[in-house]
Design a protein around this motif. Structure first.
Motif, mmCIF file in Angstrom:
data_model
loop_
_atom_site.group_PDB
_atom_site.id
_atom_site.type_symbol
_atom_site.label_atom_id
_atom_site.label_comp_id
_atom_site.label_asym_id
_atom_site.label_seq_id
_atom_site.Cartn_x
_atom_site.Cartn_y
_atom_site.Cartn_z
ATOM 1 N N ILE A 226 -3.383 -24.106 -21.355
ATOM 2 C CA ILE A 226 -2.930 -25.433 -21.728
ATOM 3 C C ILE A 226 -2.646 -26.179 -20.431
ATOM 4 O O ILE A 226 -2.336 -25.570 -19.409
ATOM 5 C CB ILE A 226 -1.698 -25.402 -22.662
ATOM 6 C CG1 ILE A 226 -0.546 -24.631 -22.029
ATOM 7 C CG2 ILE A 226 -2.060 -24.820 -24.006
ATOM 8 C CD1 ILE A 226 0.725 -24.641 -22.852
ATOM 9 N N TYR B 98 -6.573 -11.957 -21.451
ATOM 10 C CA TYR B 98 -6.048 -12.955 -22.371
ATOM 11 C C TYR B 98 -7.167 -13.834 -22.924
ATOM 12 O O TYR B 98 -7.187 -14.148 -24.121
ATOM 13 C CB TYR B 98 -4.977 -13.805 -21.691
ATOM 14 C CG TYR B 98 -3.814 -13.005 -21.136
ATOM 15 C CD1 TYR B 98 -3.405 -11.807 -21.719
ATOM 16 C CD2 TYR B 98 -3.135 -13.435 -20.008
ATOM 17 C CE1 TYR B 98 -2.351 -11.076 -21.193
ATOM 18 C CE2 TYR B 98 -2.068 -12.714 -19.482
ATOM 19 C CZ TYR B 98 -1.683 -11.538 -20.080
ATOM 20 O OH TYR B 98 -0.641 -10.815 -19.565
ATOM 21 N N GLN C 137 5.035 -27.044 -15.777
ATOM 22 C CA GLN C 137 6.420 -26.833 -16.152
ATOM 23 C C GLN C 137 7.337 -27.266 -15.028
ATOM 24 O O GLN C 137 7.000 -27.124 -13.863
ATOM 25 C CB GLN C 137 6.662 -25.371 -16.484
ATOM 26 C CG GLN C 137 5.928 -24.926 -17.717
ATOM 27 C CD GLN C 137 6.341 -23.524 -18.133
ATOM 28 O OE1 GLN C 137 7.301 -22.973 -17.650
ATOM 29 N NE2 GLN C 137 5.579 -22.977 -19.059
ATOM 30 N N GLU D 206 2.568 -16.603 -20.020
ATOM 31 C CA GLU D 206 2.267 -17.133 -18.690
ATOM 32 C C GLU D 206 1.502 -16.067 -17.924
ATOM 33 O O GLU D 206 1.628 -14.877 -18.203
ATOM 34 C CB GLU D 206 3.549 -17.451 -17.922
ATOM 35 C CG GLU D 206 4.332 -18.590 -18.482
ATOM 36 C CD GLU D 206 5.638 -18.822 -17.728
ATOM 37 O OE1 GLU D 206 6.084 -19.970 -17.736
ATOM 38 O OE2 GLU D 206 6.208 -17.868 -17.169
ATOM 39 N N ARG E 222 2.429 -17.528 -27.049
ATOM 40 C CA ARG E 222 2.325 -18.177 -25.748
ATOM 41 C C ARG E 222 2.725 -17.184 -24.662
ATOM 42 O O ARG E 222 3.627 -16.378 -24.852
ATOM 43 C CB ARG E 222 3.248 -19.387 -25.739
ATOM 44 C CG ARG E 222 3.136 -20.253 -24.526
ATOM 45 C CD ARG E 222 3.960 -21.504 -24.711
ATOM 46 N NE ARG E 222 3.824 -22.353 -23.538
ATOM 47 C CZ ARG E 222 4.038 -23.630 -23.531
ATOM 48 N NH1 ARG E 222 4.426 -24.251 -24.636
ATOM 49 N NH2 ARG E 222 3.900 -24.339 -22.434
ATOM 50 N N CYS F 46 9.807 -10.534 -25.545
ATOM 51 C CA CYS F 46 9.414 -11.768 -26.224
ATOM 52 C C CYS F 46 10.647 -12.534 -26.670
ATOM 53 O O CYS F 46 11.703 -11.954 -26.892
ATOM 54 C CB CYS F 46 8.582 -11.453 -27.471
ATOM 55 S SG CYS F 46 7.048 -10.582 -27.168
ATOM 56 N N TRP G 29 7.022 -16.410 -27.535
ATOM 57 C CA TRP G 29 6.725 -16.454 -26.121
ATOM 58 C C TRP G 29 6.727 -15.014 -25.608
ATOM 59 O O TRP G 29 7.744 -14.334 -25.680
ATOM 60 C CB TRP G 29 7.806 -17.270 -25.400
ATOM 61 C CG TRP G 29 7.495 -17.526 -23.970
ATOM 62 C CD1 TRP G 29 7.604 -16.630 -22.947
ATOM 63 C CD2 TRP G 29 7.025 -18.736 -23.399
ATOM 64 N NE1 TRP G 29 7.233 -17.220 -21.775
ATOM 65 C CE2 TRP G 29 6.874 -18.520 -22.021
ATOM 66 C CE3 TRP G 29 6.730 -19.984 -23.915
ATOM 67 C CZ2 TRP G 29 6.432 -19.496 -21.152
ATOM 68 C CZ3 TRP G 29 6.297 -20.957 -23.042
ATOM 69 C CH2 TRP G 29 6.148 -20.716 -21.681
ATOM 70 N N SER H 67 8.726 -24.493 -32.580
ATOM 71 C CA SER H 67 7.971 -25.424 -31.744
ATOM 72 C C SER H 67 7.637 -26.671 -32.552
ATOM 73 O O SER H 67 6.927 -26.592 -33.565
ATOM 74 C CB SER H 67 6.676 -24.769 -31.257
ATOM 75 O OG SER H 67 5.839 -25.725 -30.650
ATOM 76 N N ARG I 198 2.203 -19.989 -33.054
ATOM 77 C CA ARG I 198 1.653 -19.979 -31.691
ATOM 78 C C ARG I 198 2.233 -18.800 -30.908
ATOM 79 O O ARG I 198 3.431 -18.567 -30.910
ATOM 80 C CB ARG I 198 1.988 -21.276 -30.954
ATOM 81 C CG ARG I 198 1.559 -21.236 -29.474
ATOM 82 C CD ARG I 198 1.731 -22.550 -28.775
ATOM 83 N NE ARG I 198 0.633 -23.435 -29.184
ATOM 84 C CZ ARG I 198 0.615 -24.734 -28.966
ATOM 85 N NH1 ARG I 198 1.636 -25.319 -28.362
ATOM 86 N NH2 ARG I 198 -0.411 -25.466 -29.356
ATOM 87 N N TYR J 125 -6.849 -16.300 -26.069
ATOM 88 C CA TYR J 125 -5.877 -17.220 -25.478
ATOM 89 C C TYR J 125 -6.620 -18.241 -24.624
ATOM 90 O O TYR J 125 -7.609 -17.924 -23.983
ATOM 91 C CB TYR J 125 -4.869 -16.464 -24.600
ATOM 92 C CG TYR J 125 -3.893 -15.628 -25.388
ATOM 93 C CD1 TYR J 125 -2.599 -16.080 -25.628
ATOM 94 C CD2 TYR J 125 -4.258 -14.385 -25.894
ATOM 95 C CE1 TYR J 125 -1.697 -15.309 -26.339
ATOM 96 C CE2 TYR J 125 -3.357 -13.605 -26.615
ATOM 97 C CZ TYR J 125 -2.090 -14.079 -26.830
ATOM 98 O OH TYR J 125 -1.202 -13.321 -27.553
ATOM 99 N N SER K 246 7.108 -20.207 -32.617
ATOM 100 C CA SER K 246 6.328 -19.841 -31.440
ATOM 101 C C SER K 246 6.944 -18.579 -30.851
ATOM 102 O O SER K 246 8.165 -18.500 -30.691
ATOM 103 C CB SER K 246 6.353 -20.979 -30.421
ATOM 104 O OG SER K 246 5.643 -20.635 -29.262
#
Length: 145
Positions: free
Chosen positions: A136, A128, A140, A116, A114, A66, A80, A71, A112, A133, A78
């Motif tokens: 969005i 997820y 990118q 992928e 986040r 992570c 990630w 953000s 948040r 989750y 945030s």
């Protein structure tokens, strides 16, 4: 399930697991030991990146990486979830769910979380979504140096 933070002695174990992860369908990038070494060095030497081995029943069954940033979109921190990998023999046992829930508990200040997911990774998408989750609509774009 237990998360064990990386220590400086854990480089080879991380490289082994990351090589497997990046050799499979959940990653768009091929394994690159030089990148793994840079990642590991940053994780063990900075406060904005994290790496843990995932233990289940005394066995390392995966890892999670992570990074944290502020953000402006949410006006707060945030986290990630860069990589979450659970070894094949341990999948379907709730380890991914427990890992993500543990991160939420570990970082109460984060606004948040986040992550992928590869478009073809339907089982991860179901997990997820089940955990709350949502997708969005951003696309990118990147430029690498």
């Amino acid at each position: 399930m237990k998360l064990q933070e990386f220590t400086p002695q854990d480089l080879e174990g991380y490289i082994t697991l990351a090589t497997k992860f990046h050799s499979g369908p959940a990653s768009f990038t091929a394994p690159d030991v030089a990148i793994f070494e840079r990642n590991f060095d940053y994780i063990v030497n900075h406060d904005s990146a994290f790496g843990w081995f995932i233990y289940e029943e005394g066995y390392v069954c995966g890892y999670v990486l992570c990074s944290m940033m502020y953000s402006t979109e949410v006006g707060g921190l945030s986290l990630w979830v860069e990589e979450l990998s659970v070894e094949d023999g341990f999948q379907g046992k709730g380890i991914g769910s427990k890992t993500l829930n543990s991160l939420i508990e570990m970082f109460p200040e984060v606004k948040r979380f986040r992550l992928e997911v590869a478009p073809s990774n339907e089982s991860a998408k179901k997990l997820y979504k089940r955990l709350g989750y949502d997708f969005i609509a951003y696309e990118q774009m990147i430029i690498d140096r």
